[in-house]
Design a protein around this motif. Structure first.
Motif, PDB file in Angstrom:
ATOM      1  N   PHE A  24       0.840  -1.205   0.000  1.00 54.43           N
ATOM      2  CA  PHE A  24       0.000   0.000   0.000  1.00 54.43           C
ATOM      3  C   PHE A  24       0.873   1.252   0.000  1.00 54.43           C
ATOM      4  CE2 PHE A  24      -2.085   3.409   2.386  1.00 54.43           C
ATOM      5  CZ  PHE A  24      -3.259   3.565   1.671  1.00 54.43           C
ATOM      6  N   VAL A  25       1.906   1.247   0.827  1.00 48.78           N
ATOM      7  CA  VAL A  25       2.803   2.410   0.893  1.00 48.78           C
ATOM      8  C   VAL A  25       3.550   2.566  -0.424  1.00 48.78           C
ATOM      9  CG1 VAL A  25       4.771   3.444   2.096  1.00 48.78           C
ATOM     10  CG2 VAL A  25       3.053   2.159   3.389  1.00 48.78           C
ATOM     11  N   LEU A  26       4.058   1.463  -0.966  1.00 43.86           N
ATOM     12  CA  LEU A  26       4.843   1.518  -2.200  1.00 43.86           C
ATOM     13  C   LEU A  26       3.993   1.914  -3.407  1.00 43.86           C
ATOM     14  CD1 LEU A  26       7.041  -1.670  -1.723  1.00 43.86           C
ATOM     15  CD2 LEU A  26       7.789   0.707  -1.556  1.00 43.86           C
ATOM     16  N   ALA A  27       2.687   1.720  -3.320  1.00 43.94           N
ATOM     17  CA  ALA A  27       1.813   2.057  -4.439  1.00 43.94           C
ATOM     18  C   ALA A  27       1.577   3.558  -4.567  1.00 43.94           C
ATOM     19  CB  ALA A  27       0.482   1.330  -4.293  1.00 43.94           C
ATOM     20  N   HIS A  28       2.050   4.327  -3.612  1.00 44.00           N
ATOM     21  CA  HIS A  28       1.910   5.786  -3.659  1.00 44.00           C
ATOM     22  C   HIS A  28       3.229   6.434  -4.075  1.00 44.00           C
ATOM     23  CE1 HIS A  28      -1.575   4.593  -1.253  1.00 44.00           C
ATOM     24  NE2 HIS A  28      -2.107   5.766  -1.545  1.00 44.00           N
ATOM     25  N   ASP A  29       3.143   7.686  -4.460  1.00 44.94           N
ATOM     26  CA  ASP A  29       4.341   8.396  -4.919  1.00 44.94           C
ATOM     27  C   ASP A  29       5.380   8.515  -3.812  1.00 44.94           C
ATOM     28  OD1 ASP A  29       3.360   8.700  -7.457  1.00 44.94           O
ATOM     29  OD2 ASP A  29       2.459  10.658  -7.059  1.00 44.94           O
ATOM     30  N   ASP A  30       4.937   8.649  -2.581  1.00 41.64           N
ATOM     31  CA  ASP A  30       5.856   8.732  -1.453  1.00 41.64           C
ATOM     32  C   ASP A  30       5.120   8.315  -0.188  1.00 41.64           C
ATOM     33  OD1 ASP A  30       4.455  11.111  -0.406  1.00 41.64           O
ATOM     34  OD2 ASP A  30       5.433  12.158  -2.069  1.00 41.64           O
ATOM     35  N   GLU A  31       5.869   8.190   0.896  1.00 47.40           N
ATOM     36  CA  GLU A  31       5.318   7.701   2.158  1.00 47.40           C
ATOM     37  C   GLU A  31       4.246   8.629   2.718  1.00 47.40           C
ATOM     38  OE1 GLU A  31       7.414   5.215   5.722  1.00 47.40           O
ATOM     39  OE2 GLU A  31       8.216   7.213   5.333  1.00 47.40           O
ATOM     40  N   PHE A  35       0.317   7.851   3.821  1.00 42.67           N
ATOM     41  CA  PHE A  35      -0.255   8.152   5.138  1.00 42.67           C
ATOM     42  C   PHE A  35      -1.494   9.031   5.007  1.00 42.67           C
ATOM     43  CE2 PHE A  35       4.245   7.712   7.115  1.00 42.67           C
ATOM     44  CZ  PHE A  35       4.091   6.342   7.164  1.00 42.67           C
ATOM     45  N   ALA A  36      -1.447   9.999   4.107  1.00 45.61           N
ATOM     46  CA  ALA A  36      -2.594  10.889   3.911  1.00 45.61           C
ATOM     47  C   ALA A  36      -3.795  10.107   3.381  1.00 45.61           C
ATOM     48  CB  ALA A  36      -2.222  12.020   2.954  1.00 45.61           C
ATOM     49  N   ALA A  37      -3.544   9.191   2.449  1.00 41.28           N
ATOM     50  CA  ALA A  37      -4.632   8.384   1.888  1.00 41.28           C
ATOM     51  C   ALA A  37      -5.263   7.507   2.962  1.00 41.28           C
ATOM     52  CB  ALA A  37      -4.100   7.530   0.745  1.00 41.28           C
ATOM     53  N   GLN A  38      -4.431   6.911   3.817  1.00 39.98           N
ATOM     54  CA  GLN A  38      -4.965   6.073   4.894  1.00 39.98           C
ATOM     55  C   GLN A  38      -5.731   6.915   5.904  1.00 39.98           C
ATOM     56  OE1 GLN A  38      -2.225   3.348   6.790  1.00 39.98           O
ATOM     57  NE2 GLN A  38      -3.426   3.312   8.668  1.00 39.98           N
ATOM     58  N   LYS A 145       5.761  -9.361  -2.671  1.00 37.15           N
ATOM     59  CA  LYS A 145       6.269  -8.000  -2.548  1.00 37.15           C
ATOM     60  C   LYS A 145       5.977  -7.239  -3.839  1.00 37.15           C
ATOM     61  CE  LYS A 145       8.136  -8.323   1.532  1.00 37.15           C
ATOM     62  NZ  LYS A 145       7.559  -7.581   2.672  1.00 37.15           N
ATOM     63  N   LEU A 146       5.477  -6.032  -3.699  1.00 38.91           N
ATOM     64  CA  LEU A 146       5.241  -5.178  -4.851  1.00 38.91           C
ATOM     65  C   LEU A 146       6.588  -4.698  -5.385  1.00 38.91           C
ATOM     66  CD1 LEU A 146       2.905  -3.795  -6.446  1.00 38.91           C
ATOM     67  CD2 LEU A 146       3.224  -1.823  -4.959  1.00 38.91           C
ATOM     68  N   VAL A 147       6.834  -4.854  -6.687  1.00 39.29           N
ATOM     69  CA  VAL A 147       8.137  -4.477  -7.246  1.00 39.29           C
ATOM     70  C   VAL A 147       8.043  -3.370  -8.289  1.00 39.29           C
ATOM     71  CG1 VAL A 147       9.149  -6.743  -6.819  1.00 39.29           C
ATOM     72  CG2 VAL A 147       8.025  -6.296  -9.008  1.00 39.29           C
ATOM     73  N   ALA A 148       6.832  -3.108  -8.813  1.00 33.94           N
ATOM     74  CA  ALA A 148       6.690  -2.049  -9.818  1.00 33.94           C
ATOM     75  C   ALA A 148       5.236  -1.616  -9.887  1.00 33.94           C
ATOM     76  CB  ALA A 148       7.153  -2.541 -11.186  1.00 33.94           C
ATOM     77  N   ILE A 149       5.025  -0.351 -10.189  1.00 34.29           N
ATOM     78  CA  ILE A 149       3.681   0.184 -10.393  1.00 34.29           C
ATOM     79  C   ILE A 149       3.696   1.049 -11.638  1.00 34.29           C
ATOM     80  CG2 ILE A 149       3.079   0.191  -7.936  1.00 34.29           C
ATOM     81  CD1 ILE A 149       3.677   3.177  -7.880  1.00 34.29           C
ATOM     82  N   GLU A 150       2.521   1.263 -12.234  1.00 34.44           N
ATOM     83  CA  GLU A 150       2.442   2.145 -13.393  1.00 34.44           C
ATOM     84  C   GLU A 150       2.725   3.569 -12.948  1.00 34.44           C
ATOM     85  OE1 GLU A 150      -1.362   1.617 -15.145  1.00 34.44           O
ATOM     86  OE2 GLU A 150      -0.757  -0.094 -16.361  1.00 34.44           O
ATOM     87  N   SER A 151       3.551   4.271 -13.716  1.00 36.02           N
ATOM     88  CA  SER A 151       3.843   5.659 -13.395  1.00 36.02           C
ATOM     89  C   SER A 151       2.624   6.511 -13.713  1.00 36.02           C
ATOM     90  CB  SER A 151       5.054   6.141 -14.200  1.00 36.02           C
ATOM     91  OG  SER A 151       4.823   5.975 -15.584  1.00 36.02           O
ATOM     92  N   SER A 152       2.625   7.740 -13.277  1.00 32.99           N
ATOM     93  CA  SER A 152       1.475   8.621 -13.437  1.00 32.99           C
ATOM     94  C   SER A 152       1.153   8.855 -14.901  1.00 32.99           C
ATOM     95  CB  SER A 152       1.750   9.964 -12.749  1.00 32.99           C
ATOM     96  OG  SER A 152       2.000   9.773 -11.383  1.00 32.99           O
ATOM     97  N   TYR A 153      -0.146   8.962 -15.187  1.00 30.43           N
ATOM     98  CA  TYR A 153      -0.588   9.289 -16.534  1.00 30.43           C
ATOM     99  C   TYR A 153      -1.768  10.236 -16.416  1.00 30.43           C
ATOM    100  CZ  TYR A 153      -3.204   5.130 -15.112  1.00 30.43           C
ATOM    101  OH  TYR A 153      -3.914   4.219 -14.399  1.00 30.43           O
ATOM    102  N   SER A 154      -1.994  11.031 -17.463  1.00 31.27           N
ATOM    103  CA  SER A 154      -2.962  12.111 -17.383  1.00 31.27           C
ATOM    104  C   SER A 154      -4.387  11.693 -17.683  1.00 31.27           C
ATOM    105  CB  SER A 154      -2.555  13.235 -18.350  1.00 31.27           C
ATOM    106  OG  SER A 154      -2.455  12.721 -19.672  1.00 31.27           O
TER     107      SER A 154
END
Length: 274
Positions: A24-31, A35-38, A145-154
């Motif tokens: 869950f933490v790794l799926a966000h841009d930063d820590e 925390f804000a999402a949670q 373990k999560l190893v990669a996520i899709e980068s941001s897209y518009s």
């Protein structure tokens, strides 16, 4: 007191509870974003996982984002005794005196007793594998373990063009290398397993003095799920046959339990970042 198994809660009425995962933490841009999402979804009184990168920085960020009324923080790595003392001191220093400390990390009744006897400032113990299987070494100690996520897209049209962003943990004793991995199981001149060669998917497993990849080598990875669809399944009979065939390639000396010879098949890392 509680179980994280929702079926046990549904079937037998056992109170359920748990914390967020490192994925869950790794799926966000930063820590802090995690925390804000949670906080927004579960509230300030939920339990925040603070050891994905650095425990003390994680605590500071959690309190900064959530506030001093934060419910609890969870530590899942390192020396839990010393770590809980340092975290308690930092929480009190930051004004989060009511924040509880939750710990996990291959706990059993003996480790809990040791921590309690040492007076560790721990409020809750999360016990998983060893509660189910008992102490000792009955489990393979494998975990997703999560190893990669899709980068941001518009926009949704950009999804197919989205590049994968490598993500990994850096917590003490549990760091992981981001990026999809490629596995090749090599064989020796007698047809027995020689080594388990692991490399990043972007790096071909090369042949060198310590690693020889040839036509007899096995690539055991198969896609299990893709785009929400099950891609692979096998019957119990098929799984037993596969296991038997691969077990036949172990050397006789590799069949002896540790400490005579361990592990049975050596792992070699190729093209790994420094």
């Amino acid at each position: 007191d509680k179980t994280s198994n929702l079926e046990a809660g549904r079937r037998w009425g056992i109170p359920t509870g748990g914390t967020t995962a490192h994925a869950f933490v790794l799926a966000h841009d930063d820590e802090m974003s995690a925390f804000a999402a949670q906080r927004d979804a579960l509230g300030a009184d939920s339990t925040f996982l603070v050891d994905t990168f650095d425990v003390m920085e994680g605590v500071r960020r959690a309190v900064d984002v959530v506030g001093t009324d934060i419910g609890a923080v969870r530590i899942d790595s390192g020396d839990l005794g010393e770590g809980s003392v340092a975290v308690r001191e930092l929480l009190d220093e930051l004004g989060a005196t009511g924040c509880q400390i939750v710990v996990s990390c291959d706990l059993d009744e003996f480790r809990v007793a040791e921590l309690e006897a040492a007076g560790a400032p721990i409020d809750t113990y999360m016990i998983g594998s060893r509660l189910v299987t008992g102490s000792g070494h009955p489990t393979a100690s494998l975990v997703y373990k999560l190893v990669a996520i899709e980068s941001s897209y518009s926009s949704t049209e950009d999804i197919k063009e989205a590049k994968m962003k490598e993500v990994g943990k850096s917590s003490l004793g549990k760091s992981t290398v981001g990026g999809r991995k490629h596995v090749t199981r090599t064989v020796d001149a007698d047809g027995n397993w020689a080594a388990e060669v692991i490399s990043l998917a972007s790096v071909e497993a090369p042949s060198n003095e310590s690693v020889t990849v040839n036509a007899d080598s096995l690539t055991p990875q198969v896609p299990l799920v893709s785009a929400g669809q099950v891609m692979y399944s096998e019957s119990v009979a098929e799984a037993r046959q596969r296991c038997s065939q691969r077990r036949e390639r172990l050397r006789d000396e590799d069949r002896q339990p540790s400490p005579v010879r361990a592990p049975a098949v050596e792992t070699k890392w190729v093209g790994w970042p420094k």
